[in-house]
Design an enzyme around this catalytic site. Structure first.
Site, short mmCIF file in Angstrom:
data_model
loop_
_atom_site.label_atom_id
_atom_site.label_comp_id
_atom_site.label_asym_id
_atom_site.label_seq_id
_atom_site.Cartn_x
_atom_site.Cartn_y
_atom_site.Cartn_z
N THR A 275 -1.21 -3.79 55.08
CA THR A 275 -0.69 -3.34 53.79
C THR A 275 -1.70 -2.43 53.10
O THR A 275 -1.33 -1.38 52.55
CB THR A 275 -0.37 -4.54 52.88
OG1 THR A 275 0.60 -5.37 53.52
CG2 THR A 275 0.18 -4.07 51.54
N TRP A 278 -1.90 0.86 55.06
CA TRP A 278 -0.68 1.65 54.89
C TRP A 278 -0.73 2.46 53.60
O TRP A 278 -0.26 3.59 53.55
CB TRP A 278 0.55 0.73 54.85
CG TRP A 278 1.85 1.46 54.68
CD1 TRP A 278 2.64 1.99 55.66
CD2 TRP A 278 2.53 1.75 53.44
NE1 TRP A 278 3.76 2.58 55.12
CE2 TRP A 278 3.72 2.45 53.76
CE3 TRP A 278 2.24 1.48 52.11
CZ2 TRP A 278 4.62 2.88 52.78
CZ3 TRP A 278 3.13 1.91 51.14
CH2 TRP A 278 4.29 2.59 51.48
N HIS A 279 -1.32 1.90 52.56
CA HIS A 279 -1.33 2.58 51.27
C HIS A 279 -2.28 3.76 51.22
O HIS A 279 -2.12 4.63 50.35
CB HIS A 279 -1.67 1.59 50.15
CG HIS A 279 -0.49 0.81 49.66
ND1 HIS A 279 -0.09 -0.38 50.23
CD2 HIS A 279 0.40 1.06 48.67
CE1 HIS A 279 0.98 -0.83 49.61
NE2 HIS A 279 1.30 0.02 48.65
N GLY A 280 -3.26 3.81 52.09
CA GLY A 280 -4.15 4.96 52.03
C GLY A 280 -5.29 4.88 53.02
O GLY A 280 -5.73 3.79 53.41
N PHE A 423 1.68 8.63 49.61
CA PHE A 423 1.67 7.64 50.68
C PHE A 423 2.68 7.96 51.77
O PHE A 423 2.73 7.30 52.77
CB PHE A 423 1.94 6.23 50.13
CG PHE A 423 0.99 5.85 49.03
CD1 PHE A 423 -0.38 5.98 49.21
CD2 PHE A 423 1.45 5.41 47.81
CE1 PHE A 423 -1.27 5.65 48.21
CE2 PHE A 423 0.56 5.08 46.80
CZ PHE A 423 -0.79 5.18 47.00
#
Length: 423
Positions: A275, A278-280, A423
């Site tokens: 998680t 995935w965001h950055g 994103f």
């Protein structure tokens, strides 16, 4: 602008649609080799996501670790790639699991992946959710009316709340974190807390509204997360389609809650590591994910029952924890992050410049109305009232005012891009 400068990204997008459409057909028609085709499809999708999103991050860290000077190109991230990658993967996995029948019409599959309302920032829509609607949608004046109302609510959230209160967060950045008082530092991070919620929730409402106008039922993505009493509950209410994706395609396949405690902890660790990543492509997102993992494990095994039993304590706990975790999300530079934490928690001594202990009063006088509105609209009270009077003339007039006020603000240049576009 990235697509205009790099039209090859359009070719890549069309290629991913064609490839996953074919992979879905192969999985459905050649079941003996279904797992092989599935692995090929997953590798193809995540290869492109990793290449565009994480190449620079990986090479920068290799240079730091090995003290090399490898050239690192600035690769433009195709807009929406994190979202449509997850949709492509969910489709081929569901076909493999026989939860969905492979689509035989490439136009329908292309419409599913390229559905413009939610393409670039979600919600993440599973194929089975809209499969029937791709072939036969119901249109009516009532659906169009509901869609326009939902879209306008989202527009108001974005332009009249997120953009306005986000102005304080920008001003604090311009002032410099070293030069703000502790009270202004807390006002600033609370402003960002409201900004990111109304920005992303607003986009989701707009996507749901546009989808409804076109005959699609796009799933709900937020359920008043700031009313939560634990971080675990918060992440069941925030970006619900992303949480559902990780639960269904990562957490449960790893064993979910059906395994021994140590493996349950491992499963949560993997989900929150993914998680964060995935965001950055930045270490602050990794740390952010790990902090959330730690808090959720603390709640699960130690304090969760207490927080759920004593709701007031739970809300006070979340009032402190939510802004602090968003700070890890908001500031990618670790030096600046450290400075901001030192302003929030002045027990950590740091050299300051021209700090005015009354600076917060000026900005609270300007932004108090947005803090008040943000607090009210973060609860479920406005939604309950809206459901009771949504068909009244009063709501129609109010939403017309919201729409044109939003248009006016955008005309005046108050049209900041959506935060989740990155994103």
């Amino acid at each position: 602008m990235g697509v205009l400068k790099k039209p090859i990204y359009i070719v890549l997008f069309l290629l991913t649609i064609l490839f996953n459409f074919i992979i879905g057909e192969f999985i459905d028609n050649f079941r003996r080799a279904g797992k092989l085709w599935l692995l090929i499809g997953i590798a193809f999708n995540f290869w492109w996501l990793a290449f565009f999103k994480y190449t620079g991050f990986i090479f920068n860290n290799i240079n730091i670790f090995l003290r090399n000077d490898l050239p690192v190109r600035d690769i433009i991230l195709p807009i929406g790639i994190s979202f449509y990658t997850f949709q492509n993967v969910s489709y081929i996995v569901d076909v493999y699991r026989r939860k969905a029948k492979a689509e035989t019409n490439i136009i329908n599959y292309g419409a599913y992946i390229s559905m413009f309302p939610q393409l670039i920032a979600g919600p993440i829509v599973k194929y089975e959710t809209v499969a029937a609607q791709l072939r036969n949608r119901t249109h009516s004046i009532k659906r169009v009316e509901d869609g326009l109302k939902t879209f306008t609510i989202g527009l108001g959230y974005k332009v009249l709340l997120a953009n306005q209160i986000g102005g304080l967060w920008k001003k604090i950045g311009d002032i410099g974190y070293q030069s703000i008082s502790t009270k202004l530092a807390w006002l600033g991070i609370i402003a960002f807390t409201f900004q990111i919620y109304f920005d992303f929730c607003g986009y989701s409402y707009m996507a749901i509204g546009l989808g409804r106008i076109m005959g699609f039922d796009i799933p709900k993505n937020f359920d008043h997360p700031y009313m939560s009493t634990t971080m675990g509950e918060f992440w069941r209410r925030w970006h619900m389609t992303l949480g559902s994706w990780f639960k269904e395609y990562v957490y449960i396949p790893l064993g979910g809650n059906r395994v021994k405690t140590s493996l349950v902890v491992r499963n949560f660790f993997v989900v929150w590591l993914f998680t964060g990543v995935w965001h950055g492509a930045s270490w602050n997102f990794v740390i952010w994910g790990m902090v959330l993992f730690g808090l959720i494990m603390l709640e699960r095994f130690v304090i969760g029952d207490f927080l759920n039993k004593y709701k007031i304590v739970g809300h006070l706990y979340m009032f402190l924890v939510i802004p602090l975790t968003w700070l890890l999300f908001a500031i990618t530079d670790f030096r600046q992050l450290g400075i901001y934490f030192s302003r929030l928690l002045p027990i950590f001594h740091v050299k300051t410049y021209a700090v005015n202990d009354r600076d917060y009063a000026k900005y609270l006088g300007i932004y108090w109305k947005y803090f008040l509105a943000g607090t009210i609209f973060s609860t479920n009270i406005p939604e309950k009232i809206y459901k009771k009077i949504k068909d009244s003339y009063f709501i129609v007039i109010l939403l017309i005012i919201v729409f044109w006020a939003s248009v006016y603000c955008m005309y005046q240049g108050m049209d900041d891009p959506f935060l989740y576009y990155t994103f």
